[in-house]
Design an enzyme around this catalytic site. Structure first.
Site, PDB file in Angstrom:
ATOM      1  CB  CYS A 279       6.661  -4.656   8.977  1.00 34.08           C
ATOM      2  SG  CYS A 279       8.002  -3.790   9.824  1.00 34.08           S
TER       3      CYS A 279
ATOM      4  CB  CYS B 271       2.547  -0.443  13.755  1.00 36.21           C
ATOM      5  SG  CYS B 271       2.675  -0.239  11.974  1.00 36.21           S
TER       6      CYS B 271
ATOM      7  CB  SER C 277      10.450   6.924   8.674  1.00 32.15           C
ATOM      8  OG  SER C 277      10.054   6.713  10.008  1.00 32.15           O
TER       9      SER C 277
ATOM     10  CB  SER D  15       9.325   5.358  14.718  1.00 35.53           C
ATOM     11  OG  SER D  15       9.043   5.669  13.375  1.00 35.53           O
ATOM     12  CG  LEU D  16      12.518   8.204  20.738  1.00 38.52           C
ATOM     13  CD1 LEU D  16      13.709   7.270  20.652  1.00 38.52           C
ATOM     14  CD2 LEU D  16      12.997   9.600  21.177  1.00 38.52           C
ATOM     15  CG  HIS D  17       6.733   5.825  18.985  1.00 40.63           C
ATOM     16  ND1 HIS D  17       6.226   6.939  18.381  1.00 40.63           N
ATOM     17  CD2 HIS D  17       6.862   4.893  18.000  1.00 40.63           C
ATOM     18  CE1 HIS D  17       6.031   6.702  17.088  1.00 40.63           C
ATOM     19  NE2 HIS D  17       6.419   5.484  16.831  1.00 40.63           N
TER      20      HIS D  17
ATOM     21  CD  GLU E  31      -2.976  -1.153   2.234  1.00 37.87           C
ATOM     22  OE1 GLU E  31      -4.071  -1.667   2.002  1.00 37.87           O
ATOM     23  OE2 GLU E  31      -2.660  -0.684   3.344  1.00 37.87           O
TER      24      GLU E  31
ATOM     25  CB  CYS F 161       0.925   7.187  10.856  1.00 35.37           C
ATOM     26  SG  CYS F 161       1.796   8.510  10.116  1.00 35.37           S
TER      27      CYS F 161
ATOM     28  N   GLY G 246       6.784  -1.596   6.175  1.00 33.78           N
ATOM     29  CA  GLY G 246       8.136  -2.146   6.225  1.00 33.78           C
ATOM     30  C   GLY G 246       9.146  -1.252   6.909  1.00 33.78           C
ATOM     31  CD  GLU G 247      13.294   0.038   9.881  1.00 28.44           C
ATOM     32  OE1 GLU G 247      12.345   0.554  10.490  1.00 28.44           O
ATOM     33  OE2 GLU G 247      14.293   0.702   9.509  1.00 28.44           O
TER      34      GLU G 247
ATOM     35  CB  CYS H 221       5.742  -1.217  16.319  1.00 27.32           C
ATOM     36  SG  CYS H 221       7.425  -0.936  15.742  1.00 27.32           S
TER      37      CYS H 221
ATOM     38  CB  CYS I 143       3.215   7.825   2.536  1.00 30.91           C
ATOM     39  SG  CYS I 143       3.571   6.717   3.910  1.00 30.91           S
TER      40      CYS I 143
HETATM   41  N1  SAH Z   1       9.440   1.080  10.111  1.00 30.80           N
HETATM   42  C1  SAH Z   1       9.632   2.470   9.841  1.00 30.80           C
HETATM   43  C2  SAH Z   1       8.789   2.963   8.700  1.00 30.80           C
HETATM   44  C3  SAH Z   1       7.298   2.968   8.969  1.00 30.80           C
HETATM   45  S1  SAH Z   1       6.853   4.596   9.296  1.00 30.80           S
HETATM   46  C4  SAH Z   1       9.388   3.275  11.103  1.00 30.80           C
HETATM   47  O1  SAH Z   1       8.838   2.730  12.062  1.00 30.80           O
HETATM   48  O2  SAH Z   1       9.774   4.427  11.170  1.00 30.80           O
HETATM   49  C5  SAH Z   1       5.328   4.485  10.019  1.00 30.80           C
HETATM   50  C6  SAH Z   1       5.180   5.539  11.089  1.00 30.80           C
HETATM   51  O3  SAH Z   1       3.853   5.460  11.639  1.00 30.80           O
HETATM   52  C7  SAH Z   1       6.136   5.296  12.231  1.00 30.80           C
HETATM   53  O4  SAH Z   1       6.564   6.495  12.787  1.00 30.80           O
HETATM   54  C8  SAH Z   1       5.249   4.566  13.202  1.00 30.80           C
HETATM   55  O5  SAH Z   1       5.755   4.604  14.490  1.00 30.80           O
HETATM   56  C9  SAH Z   1       3.936   5.295  13.032  1.00 30.80           C
HETATM   57  N2  SAH Z   1       2.783   4.492  13.465  1.00 30.80           N
HETATM   58  C10 SAH Z   1       2.690   3.163  13.544  1.00 30.80           C
HETATM   59  N3  SAH Z   1       1.473   2.798  13.981  1.00 30.80           N
HETATM   60  C11 SAH Z   1       0.793   3.940  14.176  1.00 30.80           C
HETATM   61  C12 SAH Z   1      -0.545   4.222  14.590  1.00 30.80           C
HETATM   62  N4  SAH Z   1      -1.402   3.255  14.886  1.00 30.80           N
HETATM   63  N5  SAH Z   1      -0.907   5.517  14.670  1.00 30.80           N
HETATM   64  C13 SAH Z   1      -0.062   6.515  14.332  1.00 30.80           C
HETATM   65  N6  SAH Z   1       1.198   6.303  13.926  1.00 30.80           N
HETATM   66  C14 SAH Z   1       1.623   5.028  13.846  1.00 30.80           C
END
Ligand code: SAH
Length: 346
Positions: free
Chosen positions: A114, A121, A197, A220-222, A94, A339, A165-166, A118, A107
């Site tokens: 993946c 996600c 990312s 993507s730190l969180h 997608e 996202c 994906g990563e 996480c 995007c």
């Molecule tokens: N694997 C890479 C590329 C994917 S980017 C990465 O994690 O950076 C996808 C982005 O969406 C990341 O920043 C991820 O943390 C964020 N994301 C994942 N699930 C989400 C959700 N349910 N709501 C909002 N953002 C989310």
């Protein structure tokens, strides 16, 4: 058993030169062939009009010309458009077009599914089926660009590797696709408009810095607290925050480019002052900006958006510490294009 033929685009120009010479075709044909293969509307060697018949037959016998195609399109009320794109082997990825003011952002996905885990996600609920080839990422971007011109009368202005994906676990192909898309064969976009990312694969961040890449980096730190991060992103046990921070310091030292931290705020997970302070102290070490992203529910009851007051607390404290911060409101939620919502309902 004979090996199935390779896609012509997985062959480097040097190998193609070599193959042409060996088979007594003139070298200048390789550039013509490469030119044709960058046009997404060309779906067979027969359509390569300036090539002689014997070369076309040779190519048909020895190579494949795979192509990706749009399987479905969903349009959101906020003008975000999500595409399901079918690859030559039937797998589906997608991709999303997002418009805002004067930007059209594509995007894009780097893998089918993946391999990371996480918990918040939707893509992580799919297994990683395979990496995308460089030419498949290229095709994806070319398809989106064509759609963007049709739909918004303008080319895409930015590319973010924030789809499925990563990207850093498919590093070689991602880099090759970016080199291609920024080249004369591509869409005239500069490295500065491209962001990769990562969930935080520290050793690959160092490698990127060593390779002197020219695009932007987002992480993507969180959470800047180890045990929280390990809980919400279990794979990160193999990539401790200490290593991540070190790799980002290294990145900045080498590239002098500020990174972006993507950050979600959840109820009872990171909505407290300890988490805010930990984030501030990391930002003080690494020149960075913070993107607070609105959480899109994926039906996991452990994750719930934090109260607005916590978003404000994060905002105010980061601003007080002179750390650039913005809030990214969700786009395309009604079509599961936001996202973390890309999950191939096909
Ligand atoms: N694997 C890479 C590329 C994917 S980017 C990465 O994690 O950076 C996808 C982005 O969406 C990341 O920043 C991820 O943390 C964020 N994301 C994942 N699930 C989400 C959700 N349910 N709501 C909002 N953002 C989310």
């Amino acid at each position: 058993m004979s090996k199935s033929p390779d896609d012509i685009r997985s062959i480097s120009i040097e190998s193609l030169n070599h193959i042409l010479l060996k088979n007594k075709f003139p070298l200048y044909r390789s550039k013509q062939i490469k030119n044709w293969t960058t046009k997404i509307d060309i779906k067979s060697f027969d359509e390569m009009l300036n090539l002689p018949r014997d070369l076309i037959n040779f190519l048909k016998k020895n190579f494949k010309l795979n192509h990706a195609e749009i399987l479905s399109v969903q349009k959101s009320s906020d003008k975000t458009v999500k595409y399901a794109i079918k690859l030559h082997d039937g797998l589906v990825i997608e991709s999303v077009l997002i418009t805002s003011n004067d930007r059209i952002t594509a995007c894009v996905s780097s893998q089918v599914g993946c391999s990371l885990d996480c918990n918040f996600c939707a893509t992580s609920q799919l297994k990683r089926m395979r990496n995308l080839e460089a030419y498949e990422i290229f095709d994806q971007i070319m398809i989106l660009n064509k759609e963007s011109i049709n739909y918004f009368s303008s080319s895409i202005s930015n590319i973010v590797f924030m789809g499925m994906g990563e990207p850093l676990l498919n590093y070689k192909n991602v880099i090759e696709s970016i080199d291609y898309i920024t080249s004369d064969y591509g869409i005239g976009i500069s490295y500065k408009k491209i962001t990769v990312s990562t969930s935080g694969i520290s050793k690959m961040i160092k490698k990127m810095a060593d390779d002197n890449v020219k695009f932007n980096l987002a992480v993507s730190l969180h959470s800047a607290i180890e045990h929280t991060r390990n809980k919400i992103m279990p794979f990160s046990k193999s990539f401790p925050i200490k290593d991540l921070v070190e790799s980002l310091e290294y990145w900045y030292e080498k590239t002098k480019r500020r990174i972006t931290f993507e950050y979600l705020i959840w109820n009872n997970i990171n909505d407290d002052f300890n988490h805010i302070n930990a984030l501030v102290s990391i930002c003080k070490r690494i020149p960075s900006k913070i993107n607070l992203i609105e959480y899109n529910s994926i039906g996991n009851s452990n994750f719930e958006s934090a109260d607005e007051i916590w978003i404000n607390n994060y905002l105010n404290i980061l601003k007080d510490n002179k750390i650039p911060v913005s809030v990214r409101r969700s786009r395309g939620k009604d079509i599961q294009a936001a996202c973390g919502q890309l999950a191939n309902k096909h």
